[in-house]
Design an enzyme around this catalytic site. Structure first.
Site, mmCIF file in Angstrom:
data_model
loop_
_atom_site.group_PDB
_atom_site.id
_atom_site.type_symbol
_atom_site.label_atom_id
_atom_site.label_comp_id
_atom_site.label_asym_id
_atom_site.label_seq_id
_atom_site.Cartn_x
_atom_site.Cartn_y
_atom_site.Cartn_z
ATOM 1 N N ASP A 203 81.643 21.113 5.189
ATOM 2 C CA ASP A 203 82.286 20.038 4.430
ATOM 3 C C ASP A 203 81.660 18.678 4.742
ATOM 4 O O ASP A 203 81.188 18.444 5.851
ATOM 5 C CB ASP A 203 83.789 20.014 4.758
ATOM 6 C CG ASP A 203 84.589 19.228 3.724
ATOM 7 O OD1 ASP A 203 84.072 18.974 2.614
ATOM 8 O OD2 ASP A 203 85.739 18.857 4.038
ATOM 9 N N HIS B 291 74.432 17.461 -1.215
ATOM 10 C CA HIS B 291 74.444 18.926 -1.327
ATOM 11 C C HIS B 291 73.054 19.494 -1.012
ATOM 12 O O HIS B 291 72.923 20.531 -0.370
ATOM 13 C CB HIS B 291 74.870 19.348 -2.731
ATOM 14 C CG HIS B 291 76.306 18.995 -3.047
ATOM 15 N ND1 HIS B 291 77.333 19.242 -2.172
ATOM 16 C CD2 HIS B 291 76.872 18.416 -4.132
ATOM 17 C CE1 HIS B 291 78.484 18.820 -2.708
ATOM 18 N NE2 HIS B 291 78.224 18.312 -3.898
ATOM 19 N N LEU C 179 71.260 39.361 11.889
ATOM 20 C CA LEU C 179 72.478 38.607 11.569
ATOM 21 C C LEU C 179 73.041 39.017 10.196
ATOM 22 O O LEU C 179 72.279 39.172 9.237
ATOM 23 C CB LEU C 179 72.107 37.116 11.535
ATOM 24 C CG LEU C 179 73.175 36.159 11.008
ATOM 25 C CD1 LEU C 179 74.185 35.847 12.103
ATOM 26 C CD2 LEU C 179 72.530 34.858 10.526
HETATM 27 C C1 IPE Z 1 86.252 23.380 1.205
HETATM 28 O O1 IPE Z 1 85.902 22.052 1.079
HETATM 29 C C2 IPE Z 1 85.347 24.228 0.358
HETATM 30 C C3 IPE Z 1 83.963 24.351 0.795
HETATM 31 C C4 IPE Z 1 83.445 23.846 1.883
HETATM 32 C C5 IPE Z 1 83.123 25.171 -0.049
HETATM 33 P P1 IPE Z 1 86.610 21.084 0.017
HETATM 34 O O2 IPE Z 1 85.931 19.776 0.145
HETATM 35 O O3 IPE Z 1 86.602 21.726 -1.317
HETATM 36 O O4 IPE Z 1 88.097 21.043 0.561
HETATM 37 P P2 IPE Z 1 89.260 19.965 0.352
HETATM 38 O O5 IPE Z 1 89.406 19.765 -1.130
HETATM 39 O O6 IPE Z 1 88.829 18.698 1.034
HETATM 40 O O7 IPE Z 1 90.446 20.565 1.015
HETATM 41 C C1 IPE Z 2 81.077 20.383 0.903
HETATM 42 O O1 IPE Z 2 80.961 19.025 0.733
HETATM 43 C C2 IPE Z 2 80.419 21.177 -0.201
HETATM 44 C C3 IPE Z 2 81.349 21.842 -1.125
HETATM 45 C C4 IPE Z 2 82.657 21.793 -1.101
HETATM 46 C C5 IPE Z 2 80.769 22.627 -2.176
HETATM 47 P P1 IPE Z 2 81.896 18.207 -0.266
HETATM 48 O O2 IPE Z 2 81.250 18.205 -1.612
HETATM 49 O O3 IPE Z 2 83.277 18.703 -0.221
HETATM 50 O O4 IPE Z 2 81.780 16.753 0.375
HETATM 51 P P2 IPE Z 2 82.972 15.721 0.587
HETATM 52 O O5 IPE Z 2 84.086 16.453 1.256
HETATM 53 O O6 IPE Z 2 83.349 15.226 -0.778
HETATM 54 O O7 IPE Z 2 82.382 14.669 1.452
HETATM 55 MG MG MG Z 3 84.913 18.267 0.880
#
Ligand code: IPE
Ligand code: IPE
Ligand code: MG
Length: 252
Positions: free
Chosen positions: A26, A43, A137
């Site tokens: 995240d 990303h 792995l």
């Molecule tokens: C969880 O992260 C999903 C992934 C890492 C793929 P999100 O960014 O979607 O989660 P919330 O919305 O902050 O809970």
């Molecule tokens: C995690 O990073 C990737 C996915 C959920 C696909 P985010 O896109 O959730 O990044 P933040 O949480 O908005 O910083």
């Molecule tokens: Mg996120």
């Protein structure tokens, strides 16, 4: 030696690693925003962190690494971001599959495949098929994954067996439910890491996380690397896992 220079791992001690590590990757968007970059750049850099982490996990002797790549709820993001994320998955599999295979990584996928684009479904199947006999792995990719949906799918399969008279309602146990989840042969995660400072599971592995140790790290996913993984494992090793029982006391 100052604290900052001290080795993360004492080489004289055997480095016991958790067998199964799961990661909620995240913070890509916030990593990018902090640099004035578009979210998509976050990303893209997140995929680089993933490559490093997969390599480090193999080197550290972790047997199973599960990564949360796209949640069932991530469909609520803008279409352009979803397109970017799908594009990155396509490129990751096309560019990295040969190398993963060469490193004897076995790829598994959990999540709902039916509503994915045909080409993505085929790529995921190809990755599993090509690497199925590898003995290194196991990389479990949670894609279009939501734990509640996974449990509901298991319940649906069990309900049809009961409705068809092949299974008695009393035979529905926790163990039976576990055997109907997306990857029933995998052990539960010992350690779940979430980056970016958020402290929640966001519908990730709710069933399997019953006794997992949770480690929340403040850094954004694109900054995650081998030393961050070693730190999280160090934290895991300081925990005392009790599984509802009592820990044996010296002399007792
Ligand atoms: C969880 O992260 C999903 C992934 C890492 C793929 P999100 O960014 O979607 O989660 P919330 O919305 O902050 O809970
Ligand atoms: C995690 O990073 C990737 C996915 C959920 C696909 P985010 O896109 O959730 O990044 P933040 O949480 O908005 O910083
Ligand atoms: Mg996120």
């Amino acid at each position: 030696m100052s604290k900052a220079e001290a080795p993360l791992i004492d080489p004289s001690e055997p480095f016991v690693v958790p067998r199964h590590v799961a990661i909620i990757m995240d913070g890509n968007g916030r990593w990018a925003a902090a640099r004035g970059l578009p979210r998509t750049e976050g990303h893209r850099r997140g995929v680089e962190a993933l490559r490093k982490t997969v390599r480090a996990a193999g080197e550290l002797g972790i047997s199973f690494l599960t990564i949360f790549s796209f949640s069932s709820e991530n469909w609520s993001r803008p279409a352009s971001e979803i397109r970017d994320l799908m594009g990155l998955l396509r490129r990751f599999i096309r560019n990295d599959l040969a190398e993963l295979h060469q490193s004897r990584v076995r790829v598994r996928v959990i999540g709902q495949r039916n509503d994915l684009a045909d080409d993505i479904r085929r790529l995921l199947e190809e990755a599993e098929e090509l690497t199925r006999d590898n003995d290194g792995l196991t990389l479990v990719v949670a894609f279009n994954y939501g734990a509640r949906q996974e449990i509901a799918r298991a319940a649906e399969r069990i309900a049809s067996e009961v409705a068809a008279g092949r299974l008695a309602p009393e035979a529905v146990t926790a163990d039976l439910i576990a055997r109907h989840l997306d990857a029933p042969d995998l052990p539960d995660p010992d350690l779940i890491i979430r980056t970016s400072g958020e402290q929640r599971l966001s519908n990730f592995l709710l069933w399997q996380a019953a006794y997992s140790e949770l480690v929340f790290v403040p850094i954004y996913w694109p900054d995650f690397d081998r030393s961050a993984l070693e730190d999280a494992i160090g934290e895991y090793r300081r925990r005392e896992r009790r599984f509802g029982g009592l820990v044996a006391q010296a002399g007792s």
